[in-house]
Each structure stands twice: as structure tokens, then as C-alpha cells.
Design a protein around this motif. Structure first.
Motif: not given
Length: 693
Positions: A491, A494, A498, A502, A538-539, A541-544, A550
Motif C-alpha cells: 500500500s 501504491a 496514487l 492525481e 492495484p494503484a 486500478l484505483q486511477l481508473d 493495468s
């Protein structure tokens, strides 16, 4: 040339010992060789029994799988390079036997281990520690120091990470907790990667070994020569086409170089290509095999299991980028041949592709059955087992059929064999085992039958040896997965991605790409994917970024690391055949494989390229058209030739046009298409003007 282009079925692949992709293997004889062969045969047999009957629990299957891997590794790979390669050192005999005996620990004490889960005994800790150390040593012997050092760093983080400053620290874990995590359960060396290696991956490696011994390489080479051997730059195009087809059954880029490159590289040099370019073409084309369905370097199976998606979804996402990759290499080769005015082979020296297919069409049946079953809901294990069984039947059946004098009886024999094999789908494994057993029995009493049985034996042994690299890599990288799972350290990285994402998704992608390339320069593709997918995917993925996209992103750049200097294994393998500079070969291969660097970025911004997201058929056609156009323009800029030589200003112009087609911003497509049209019109006029001059 004919002997090189057409190795006989069952013939050993030449020169594989001249360049070892992973470590230096012993060259044994006498009783040591017999024991090694017996161990390899037992390993393959065990894996086939597991696939067919699944007689043991999952954890026991994984533990015994690792035991076989360690045993054969210690017998085959010496501790140091300067060791006597003709004998097995006494301590390696002890390590080999001890590793296998300790691998039965989960089998013997399975019930007790379940009862004291989370509270390991002293014996558990001792056995677990020894097994983890043995896995590290096996990885060092096969793959060198890079991967074990990385895994050791994570292990040290798990043991002493509580003393690190700030957010890097974790709450602290005892030695018993670390060993319990890495050995007792299914989060460490017996984790998902090892499970996939013990089931799907080994079957597909064995499947590829059987097809190679059956004569599939000969078929691929003949078809490639017949299709493109006579075209402009034919020898290099043969390398591209043949390596692409070889990639469908082989999961190793370096293995492709050492098989296909043995004849394509000398052939290219003979017809005017430089040694650097010939080696780069073969290295680039061979590495593409790892993204070419259905095998995809075995990563596809791990990805499907990790993401919990059907294997067919992974293949669906990979097919268009794989074709774009090979289109890039093909265009580069064509333009380079045009620039150097290199012609192809004389038409009368090229075999007929149609005759080659007509003669050996039956070899395609197992591969076709495999692909059909994977796309129609069958599990990879069942599909792999079916393909393997069909290949065995074809090898044995061809030997028996050759001894039947009347053509009509041959047809009856094959129809009866096919019907008996088809009952596999309805009645399970026993009918097909009966067919294979009957054919093996027949081979004992016919002329040439013993040679066929020897081919079967060699396939089983080679499959076991080829499975060592993947299996040991999956086991040792489980240390990283175990520590990340225990400490939650993934995490942190990641979170950093993230934070960057942004502000700029592109910078996050570049950062992830660099991590994959750096890791891949020292470790094989599979552990590279496992590590980066656990940390970076996973990071994204969280950035769409879509889930499969990914993971494909980190997978592709792990592959490209094998072409990117300074540690470019495929380029070094090709250079060992071309007798040219490996660094220059690597940089030229990097240039040829431009699609491997561009397509993943295109897929992130336009997921339709991997058939992900809300895509339509028209949208896919449009994005593929853009990709093809961009690749063509980039290739022209890189080579400096299209229909005629390009000036510097023209190369800059087409580079900008190609970049605009890739960047997904307002009006960039319109500008890119307009500049492309202008370039084609200008260049066509230039070509006409020179022709009339």
C-alpha cells in the motif's frame, strides 16, 4: 541448409548448451544421468497424475511440486560455475534427497498442521526455515543473484521493518510468524504462483515439449519459408513469422532464439543483413512469443488466477497487442530490406507452405483443440491435459499407422483411434489412457516403435527440465507475496503512485514502466510480473485503469526488459549465434520493438485496444487502424526509409504524426491523420518523380 530448416521429429535442438538462459547445467553420464532422468520422468508422471486425478489436497500438491523442483535443480545445476560439470557433488546429493524428503512434511503431518495453524511447533520452524533457504539456493543456481537478493530484501523487511522510520515501518513480526507465513500456509512459497505452476503451467510446458519433439518446429519453419521466404527481405520475415508461430507453444523468449535463431540468423546474414540487425530481429520476434496466446510465457495463467477471471478473457485482451507487436517487427524488417535493397530467397529454394501443411496438418490439431477448449469454458488444466493427450496419440499413432500397409486400413485405424479418444469428453480420463497404453504397447512390436517411445521419454524429461525455471521462480517470489500480505507494505508504493497520478496519470504510468524495466533487467518475466502486479497494478486500478489493462501494462514492460540493455537476455542469446556485439543487438532490438513500449500506453488511454471497457466493433477497428498507422510511421522514421529514403525533416515530421495518433487528447487524432495523409501524398509524389527521372 535443409538439415537446419527441417530438424527431424525427436531430434535434439542444437546449440542450446552454448548459451544458457538460466545458469549452467551439468553434463552428466553414467548412474548420475540415469538418476536425473528417473527423477525428471517421475516429476512429469506425478504432474500428469495430479492433473488427471487430483488425488491430494492443494497444499500437498504444491509442496511435492516444490520438492521435485528442488531435487532436480540440485542434481542439474552446480553450486558454482567452476564445479566439475560431469559429476554431482556429494553435498548436492544430500540437498536433492533432503529437499524431496522435507517436501513430504505437509503430506505426512497435514492434519496436525491444520490443528496448530498459527502456532507452529519447533519442528515446523526448523523444517520451514530449511525449505525456504533451499528455495533461495535453487533460485540462485538457476537465475543468478538478482532475484534472491530482491526476495531477501523483502524477507529482511518482514523481520526488521519495525525499526524503519516513518510510514516505512510495520508493527513488527516474530520469526515464528514469518516462517508460518512463508511455509505452513498458502501465502508464501506455496502461494498462488506455485499453485499455478503445479497445475496449469507445467502441463503447458510439457505440451510444448511434446509438440517440439513431434516436429512442430519443422512445420513452422516450412510454412514461414513458403509464405514470405521469397519476398523482399525474406530471411528476416521468416524469422518474424516462424518465431511468432513458435511463440504459441513456447513460453520462453530465449528458448525461441536458441531454436528458431539457429537457422534464421545465419540465413539473414547470408542475404546481406548485418549481424546486429539479424540478432535483433530474432530477439525481438522471439520475445513476442511471451505475449502471443495461448501460452503467453505462462504469465497468463497466473494473471487469470490472480484476477479471478476466465483465462479466455486474458487471451482476448492480449491478441490485438500481440498482433500489433509482430506487425511492427515485420514492417521494420520490410523497410530495412528496402533501404538496403535486400532480396528474398529464390522461389525454387522455398518449400511450399501448402504442401508442408498438407504433410503435417495433424500437428496443428492439438493446438487447435487447446485454443477451442480455452475459449469455450473448459478449465486450462483440462484443456492442457487434452492437448497433451492428443499430441501423445498423434506421435504414437503415426508410428503405428506407418506400419499399416493398406491405405484403407490406415483410415480405419485413425477413425477408431479418434473415436476412442473422443470418449474422453464423456467418460473421463480412462478411455484416453487406454488408447495411449494400447499404442505404447504396439510400439514395442513394430519397427521404429522404440524410437517413438524414446521420443515420448525425451519429451517428458525435457518438459520437467524446462519447468524448473518457472517453478522455482514462482516458489521464491512467494517470499515477496508472503511479506507483502503480512505487512501490508504494498500500500505504501501504491499510495505514492496514487499521489502522483492525481496530478498526472501519464507520469504514474512512466514511473510504473521504469520499475518494471529495472526489475526485469535482473529477474525473469514471471517473478517480475508477480512483484509489480502486487505493488503497482492495484494503484493503476484505483486511477481508473481497467483491471486487466493495468496488469497487462506491468506484464508487457516486464517482457520488454529482456530486450532492454544492459541486461537483455534475448539479445545476448541472439548475439551468441550472430557472433556480434550483444549491447548493439539489444539497442537495435529495443528500436524494433517500439510497439511493445507504445501499445500498453495506448491501451490505458483507449482500453478498446485490449477489448476492455465499453467498446464497440467500430471503435476497435478505429483504434487498431490508428495503431497500425502510428506503427508504420514510427518504423519509417526509425529506419529512415519508406518508398524512398527519408530526409531528417521528414523523419521528424512522421515521428510527430505518429505521436499525435497515440496521444488521446482533443484534435490530436485529426492532426495526426492529416499529417499522415500529407506524408503519404508527398512521399508518393517523390517516388513517382524519382521513377520518371
Amino acid at each position: 541448409m535443409a538439415e537446419l530448416l527441417h530438424p527431424e521429429p525427436g531430434q535434439a535442438i542444437p546449440a542450446a548448451d552454448e548459451f544458457q538462459e538460466h545458469g549452467i547445467q551439468r553434463k552428466l553420464g553414467g548412474y548420475a544421468l540415469k538418476i536425473l532422468i528417473a527423477a525428471a520422468l517421475t516429476f512429469s508422471t506425478y504432474q500428469l497424475i495430479v492433473a488427471a486425478f487430483h488425488p491430494l489436497s492443494s497444499l500437498v500438491i504444491r509442496s511435492l511440486h516444490v520438492g521435485f523442483l528442488l531435487m532436480i535443480t540440485f542434481l542439474l545445476y552446480p553450486a558454482v560455475k567452476r564445479s566439475d560439470l560431469s559429476r554431482v557433488a556429494w553435498y548436492d546429493w544430500l540437498l536433492a534427497g533432503g529437499a524431496f524428503v522435507l517436501s513430504t512434511y505437509h503430506w505426512i503431518f497435514e492434519g496436525d498442521l491444520i490443528l496448530r495453524a498459527g502456532d507452529p511447533s519447533t519442528t515446523d520452524l526448523v523444517v520451514g526455515t530449511i525449505m525456504v533457504v533451499m528455495v533461495f539456493e535453487a533460485a540462485r543456481r538457476i537465475m543468478g543473484m538478482a532475484l534472491p537478493v530482491i526476495c531477501a530484501a523483502f524477507l529482511l523487511y518482514g523481520l526488521f521493518g519495525e525499526y524503519l522510520p516513518g510510514s516505512l515501518a510495520h508493527r513488527g513480526f516474530g520469526f515464528d510468524q514469518i516462517v508460518d507465513q512463508l511455509f505452513i500456509g498458502t501465502e508464501g512459497i506455496f502461494g498462488i504462483p506455485t499453485m499455478v505452476s503445479a497445475t496449469y503451467i507445467f502441463l503447458f510446458i510439457l505440451f510444448g515439449a511434446f509438440l517440439e519433439h513431434a516436429g512442430m518446429i519443422k512445420l513452422f519453419n516450412s510454412v514461414a519459408l513458403g509464405l514470405v521466404g521469397h519476398a523482399q527481405g525474406g530471411p528476416a520475415k521468416v524469422a518474424v513469422v516462424s518465431s511468432g508461430m513458435m511463440g504459441t507453444i513456447s513460453g520462453s523468449g530465449v528458448a525461441n532464439v536458441l531454436t528458431v535463431g539457429q537457422f534464421t540468423i545465419p540465413l539473414m546474414k547470408r542475404f546481406g543483413y548485418s549481424g546486429v540487425f539479424a540478432g535483433a530481429v530474432e530477439a525481438t520476434a522471439s520475445m513476442g512469443g511471451q505475449i502471443m496466446p495461448p501460452v503467453m510465457g505462462a504469465v497468463a495463467f497466473i494473471m487469470a488466477e490472480t484476477l479471478n477471471v476466465p483465462y479466455s478473457e486474458i487471451v482476448k485482451a492480449a491478441i490485438i497487442p500481440a498482433l500489433l507487436y509482430y506487425f511492427t517487427v515485420f514492417v521494420m524488417v520490410h523497410l530495412e530490406a528496402g533501404r538496403l535493397k535486400l532480396m528474398g530467397l529464390p522461389k525454387d529454394q522455398c518449400p511450399s507452405a501448402w504442401k508442408a501443411i498438407k504433410a503435417d496438418w495433424h500437428l496443428v490439431l492439438p493446438l487447435a483443440a487447446l485454443v477451442f477448449m480455452l475459449f469455450h469454458g473448459f478449465t486450462p488444466m483440462f484443456a492442457g491435459l487434452t492437448g497433451l493427450a492428443l499430441t501423445a496419440i498423434l506421435i504414437l499413432g503415426a508410428a503405428v499407422s506407418a506400419r499399416i500397409s493398406m491405405q484403407a486400413f490406415r483410415y480405419v485405424f485413425w477413425v477408431a483411434t479418434g473415436l476412442a479418444a473422443a470418449t474422453f469428453l464423456e467418460f473421463g480420463i480412462y478411455p484416453i489412457l487406454g488408447v495411449i497404453g494400447f499404442l505404447c504397447l504396439c510400439c514395442f512390436f513394430i519397427q521404429g516403435g522404440h524410437k517413438t517411445l524414446q521420443t515420448m521419454k525425451s519429451s517428458l524429461v525435457d518438459g520437467a527440465k524446462q519447468g524448473l525455471v518457472v517453478g522455482v521462480a514462482c516458489a521464491v517470489v512467494g517470499v515477496i507475496i508472503g511479506v507483502l500480505t503480512l505487512t501490508g507494505a504494498a500500500s505504501s508504493f501504491a499510495g505514492f503512485i496514487l499521489t502522483v497520478g492525481e496530478k498526472s496519470l501519464f507520469i504514474s504510468l512512466v514511473l510504473t514502466m521504469l520499475v518494471c524495466l529495472v526489475l526485469g533487467m535482473g529477474i525473469p518475466t514471471i517473478p517480475n510480473y508477480i512483484i509489480t502486479s502486487a505493488i503497482a497494478a492495484p494503484a493503476l486500478l484505483q486511477l481508473d485503469v481497467p483491471l486487466i489493462v493495468s496488469h497487462m501494462f506491468v506484464f508487457y514492460f516486464g517482457i520488454m526488459a529482456d530486450l532492454t540493455p544492459p541486461v537483455a537476455l534475448a539479445a545476448f542469446a541472439a548475439a551468441s549465434i550472430s557472433k556480434d556485439d550483444p549491447d548493439k543487438t539489444g539497442w537495435k532490438a529495443t528500436q524494433l520493438a517500439i510497439a511493445g513500449y507504445v501499445v500498453p500506453f495506448m491501451a490505458v488511454y483507449t482500453p478498446a485496444l485490449m477489448l476492455q471497457g465499453d467498446w464497440t466493433a467500430l471503435g476497435v477497428v478505429y483504434v487498431v487502424f490508428k495503431a497500425l498507422l502510428a506503427i508504420t510511421l514510427w518504423s519509417a522514421a526509425a529506419v529512415g526509409f519508406f518508398w524512398t529514403p527519408l530526409k531528417l525533416i521528414e523523419r521528424i515530421f512522421v515521428t510527430v504524426a505518429a505521436a499525435l495518433l497515440v496521444v488521446a487528447l482533443p484534435i490530436t487524432d485529426e492532426l495526426g491523420l492529416g499529417m499522415s495523409a500529407a506524408f503519404f501524398a508527398w512521399h508518393f509524389w517523390q517516388k513517382r518523380r524519382l521513377a520518371l527521372a
